[in-house]
Structure formats: C-alpha cells, structure tokens
Scaffold this motif. Structure first.
Motif, mmCIF file in Angstrom:
data_model
loop_
_atom_site.group_PDB
_atom_site.id
_atom_site.type_symbol
_atom_site.label_atom_id
_atom_site.label_comp_id
_atom_site.label_asym_id
_atom_site.label_seq_id
_atom_site.Cartn_x
_atom_site.Cartn_y
_atom_site.Cartn_z
ATOM 1 N N ASN A 22 -20.519 -7.862 -27.565
ATOM 2 C CA ASN A 22 -20.580 -6.424 -27.294
ATOM 3 C C ASN A 22 -20.395 -5.595 -28.555
ATOM 4 O OD1 ASN A 22 -21.050 -5.957 -24.379
ATOM 5 N ND2 ASN A 22 -19.249 -7.257 -24.152
ATOM 6 N N ASP A 23 -19.591 -6.100 -29.496
ATOM 7 C CA ASP A 23 -19.448 -5.426 -30.782
ATOM 8 C C ASP A 23 -20.789 -5.351 -31.501
ATOM 9 O OD1 ASP A 23 -17.672 -4.567 -33.233
ATOM 10 O OD2 ASP A 23 -18.939 -6.207 -33.959
ATOM 11 N N ASN B 165 -25.282 -2.214 -21.783
ATOM 12 C CA ASN B 165 -24.684 -1.962 -20.467
ATOM 13 C C ASN B 165 -25.619 -1.202 -19.538
ATOM 14 O OD1 ASN B 165 -22.058 -3.166 -21.003
ATOM 15 N ND2 ASN B 165 -21.705 -1.425 -22.370
ATOM 16 N N SER C 144 -16.488 -8.712 -21.555
ATOM 17 C CA SER C 144 -15.871 -8.492 -22.867
ATOM 18 C C SER C 144 -14.799 -9.514 -23.223
ATOM 19 C CB SER C 144 -15.261 -7.085 -22.928
ATOM 20 O OG SER C 144 -16.283 -6.117 -22.957
ATOM 21 N N GLU C 145 -14.516 -10.463 -22.345
ATOM 22 C CA GLU C 145 -13.487 -11.446 -22.690
ATOM 23 C C GLU C 145 -14.056 -12.521 -23.614
ATOM 24 O OE1 GLU C 145 -15.290 -13.059 -18.813
ATOM 25 O OE2 GLU C 145 -14.607 -11.107 -19.545
ATOM 26 N N GLY D 262 -17.423 -12.694 -25.609
ATOM 27 C CA GLY D 262 -18.099 -11.486 -25.151
ATOM 28 C C GLY D 262 -17.687 -10.262 -25.946
ATOM 29 N N GLU D 263 -16.457 -10.260 -26.471
ATOM 30 C CA GLU D 263 -16.006 -9.142 -27.304
ATOM 31 C C GLU D 263 -16.884 -9.010 -28.540
ATOM 32 O OE1 GLU D 263 -11.934 -7.515 -29.509
ATOM 33 O OE2 GLU D 263 -12.043 -9.577 -28.776
#
Length: 340
Positions: free
Chosen positions: A323-324, A250, A315-316, A319-320
């Motif tokens: 990002n994890d 980020n 993050s949808e 993307g979740e």
C-alpha cells in the motif's frame, strides 16, 4: 524467468545495448566493470539493483545519471559482512541486534557515518548517516569479491516501476548499461524495509520486504511510525514507483477505460469493463502479491489505459509495504521521484 536469445534480440532491436549474462557466468565481467568505475545491474533478493563502487564518486554519479535521479536523495550502500559494515558506520546495540536477525536479507539500517568512512558523500546526499544493507545471493558474492561496498538503488529510471526481472531492466535501462546480470525473477519483489534506531524505539522510514511486526519482535523495542521531517533515507519522496498511467488505489469500482490491478478471489463492481486485468494474488497471498506488484503495474501500463484502478489490499504484514508503494505511485508527479 530466464533471458532467452529471442528476447535478447528483441531488446537489442528496441535500442538495448547491454550484455546480459546469467549469474554463473557474470562475476568476472561485473568485477571488471566495477573496478573501472562503471555500473552493473544485479539481482538481489528484493529487486534488481544498479550497482557501483560506493567509495568512487564518479561511479556513484553514473548511477544518478543512468537513473536520472535527484542528487539530494541518498542511496543504500550494500556490504558483504559485518566487518565491512563496521568500517562504514557506528552500530548501536539495537541495530546490531537487527543485523544479526535479518542480514543477509531485505532490511536496511540507517546508522551514523563513521568519521573516516570511505563512503562517498554522493551516497549519503550530505547526511551524517548512511543506509546499509547486506544482500544475499549473487550481490553478496559480488561485493565480497570486490572488497568494497556497492551503492545499489533499484535498477529503473527514477520514479518508474521497479524492475524485478532482467528483462524489465533491459527494457528500461538497457541502452545506458554495459552489463545486466540475470538471476531470474527476484523472490521478494519489494525493496528493503528501512529502519533507524532511536532513543525511544525503532523508526520505520520505509516499509518493505520484512514485515514491521517481525522487526519489532527482533528488536525488542517499540516500533515508531510517526512522520519524520525531511529525507532521512532512500525512497522517502512522496511521488514514487509511478507508471505512466494514473493509479487509483482502494478502488470500489472500475470506470470506463480503466485497467484493473486485482487482489484476491472477488472482483469489485464493473471489473468486466476493465481494458486489462492482472491479479496480484488470486488466493489473497500478500507475499505473492508483493512479488508481482511492479511487473503487473508495468503490464497494465502497457495496456494503454489512462488509469489503473487498484482493488483494496489489506494493510497487515507485507500489505503495508504494498500500500505504501501504491500510494507513492498515485501521488502527484513533480519530476523529482527517486528509487531504492
């Protein structure tokens, strides 16, 4: 990507000793190695797996040894069909419904181990549950022919970037294996989503190759995301999937000497000063980004940059999971990482 003769010679010159065979030519050789308790790197739809007989303690120990993996973290057992799965674990109605919806595919179910299950205790790390997945493609064919489940975490050194090509496996583990089966680049590029059915819903233990909302729709029950205590499934350690360079998710700018893992058509401030740039998906496609994640991290790690700045990823959906993985790659390193 296919493994050509020049690449194979180069890998051997760097110390790789594994044979690399295309899927059309590899079944008999892989079966022979598994039958004597050896391990084989195989392609799945998610990532490359380091496969061994899940009922053979010596074979499972070889997986841990090759990965240099902590023995307290469980492995996923891979099955060829529901009959095999039901010999290993107890299926509740919701888990059976999810298996019908997503198997073969990138979904792992955590289930109660049957009392007479042949799964070796090293696979479950002493837990009363077992993580099961049914892969497709060559891995499915191999398990069906072998007739027993295969433990198959990701084919990479513990805590390192997950391999999505045979070349990546050879560069990391080639001197620890007899055989790498080359099925080209894996189509999903992320490990499986791991879920566990509970009385109040389905708990996501690890995001992965199936988006959580699709699982919730198929299950018809509430999705649970609250934190759990202790390790219940593979891939739950905090520091994981880490390149040698530090990772800064980020990021809003690129600092001097950093490499950049980009996403989408627009760049963050200072992108021009990055020592190297790889874009997960120039058009902002999360599926494409997932498929590129590990290989692009590895490429940037080879740039020599001490830190990899990562542009924000939505993050949808998938993307979740992306990002994890990035959060785990950025976590403090304590030497106890583990793979899929």
């Amino acid at each position: 990507m296919l493994w050509n003769a020049a690449a194979r010679r180069a890998a051997r010159n760097e110390g790789s000793v594994a044979d690399i065979l295309k899927t059309d030519d590899a079944l008999d050789a892989a079966l022979a190695i598994l039958a004597r308790g050896g391990i084989v790197a195989v392609p799945t739809e998610t990532v490359y797996g380091l496969a061994g007989d899940a009922t053979n303690g010596a074979a499972v120990a070889r997986i841990f040894e090759a990965k240099r993996r902590p023995h307290f973290n469980p492995l996923i057992a891979h099955v060829a069909d529901m009959a095999m799965a039901e010999r290993l674990a107890e299926f509740d109605p919701v888990s059976r419904q999810l298996a019908a919806a997503f198997w073969p595919g990138p979904l792992t179910l955590v289930l109660r181990l049957k009392a007479n299950s042949p799964i070796h205790p090293l696979v479950t790390a002493g837990l009363p549950t077992v993580a099961l997945r049914m892969p497709g493609g060559f891995a499915h064919e191999l398990i069906a022919a072998f007739g027993r489940p295969l433990a198959a975490p990701s084919a990479n050194s513990s805590g390192r970037i997950t391999a999505t090509t045979a070349e990546a496996v050879a560069a990391d583990l080639g001197d620890r294996l007899e055989l790498i089966v080359d099925g080209g680049a894996t189509p999903v590029g992320l490990e499986s989503t791991i879920v566990k059915a509970e009385a109040s819903g389905v708990r996501v233990l690890r995001p992965g190759g199936i988006a959580a909302d699709a699982i919730e729709t198929a299950a018809g029950v509430r999705l649970l995301r609250e934190a759990t205590h202790g390790i219940q499934a593979p891939g739950m350690l905090a520091s994981h999937y880490a390149p040698g360079a530090a990772v800064r998710p980020n990021a809003q700018d690129v600092r001097e000497g950093e490499a950049l893992l980009a996403f989408g058509p627009e760049r963050i401030e200072g992108a021009a000063r990055a020592v190297a740039v790889m874009n997960l998906s120039a058009r902002g496609d999360l599926r494409e980004a997932a498929a590129h994640l590990f290989s692009y991290l590895a490429e940037l790690d080879r740039s020599g940059a001490a830190t990899i700045a990562v542009e924000p990823v939505p993050s949808e959906g998938l993307g979740e999971a992306i990002n994890d993985r990035l959060a785990r790659a950025a976590a403090p390193r304590d030497g106890t990482d583990a793979g899929d």
